[in-house]
Design a protein around this motif. Structure first.
Motif: not given
Length: 169
Positions: A124-136
């Motif tokens: 849920d948290l990562v889905a809110k931010d396109e850059t966060a989706k790239q973290l892993l």
């Protein structure tokens, strides 16, 4: 921009450690709030033992990518709490096989729903931010790069080729 953000790669390790500590503190707080006596640092061992009846300390250390002494210390701590036991391997007396005790299996039943909730919450948290989706994927890429490159050697090479000794003006 704070100090850590402004220093870029110079403080990468410090930023990752701070992020990890903050994340693990939140996870531990979730366990506490749920009334479960579990520490996030135990997760890799519990997860692997949930998928395998028994593993040697060497196998655990290899799979969680820590030194054998670090894995051994973690297993010793879990043994003191009565959550795992070790037995000598029947075909190799030098190997210690680690298994969950009855108490460890009961604790595992309690933590699995927390793991599911962690996965859902992070998605849920990562889905809110396109850059966060790239973290892993970015972390995986950096880990792979570190496996292939000796950073210290690269730094020393840069020192030797790109920097002049001090006082030679």
């Amino acid at each position: 921009m704070n100090l850590y953000q402004s220093l870029g790669h110079l403080v990468l390790g410090s930023r990752l450690r701070r992020l990890s500590e903050a994340f693990l503190a939140e996870i531990n707080r979730a366990y506490q709030t749920a009334g479960i006596d579990f520490d996030a640092s135990w997760f890799p061992v519990f997860y692997l033992l949930s998928k395998n009846d028994a593993l040697s300390i060497k196998e655990l250390s290899e799979q969680i990518e820590v030194s054998h002494p670090a894995a051994s210390q973690l297993i010793t701590n879990l043994k003191k709490r009565g959550l795992v036991s070790t037995d000598t391997c029947s075909d190799d007396g030098r190997r210690q096989l680690v298994t969950l005790t009855a108490e460890g299996r009961e604790l595992l039943k309690q933590v699995i729903p927390v793991w599911d909730a962690i996965s859902l919450s992070m998605a849920d948290l990562v889905a809110k931010d396109e850059t966060a989706k790239q973290l892993l994927p970015a972390i995986s890429a950096l880990e792979n790069t570190f496996r292939q490159t000796k950073l210290a050697d690269n730094i020393v090479e840069k020192l030797n080729t790109n920097l002049k000794p001090a006082g030679n003006d």
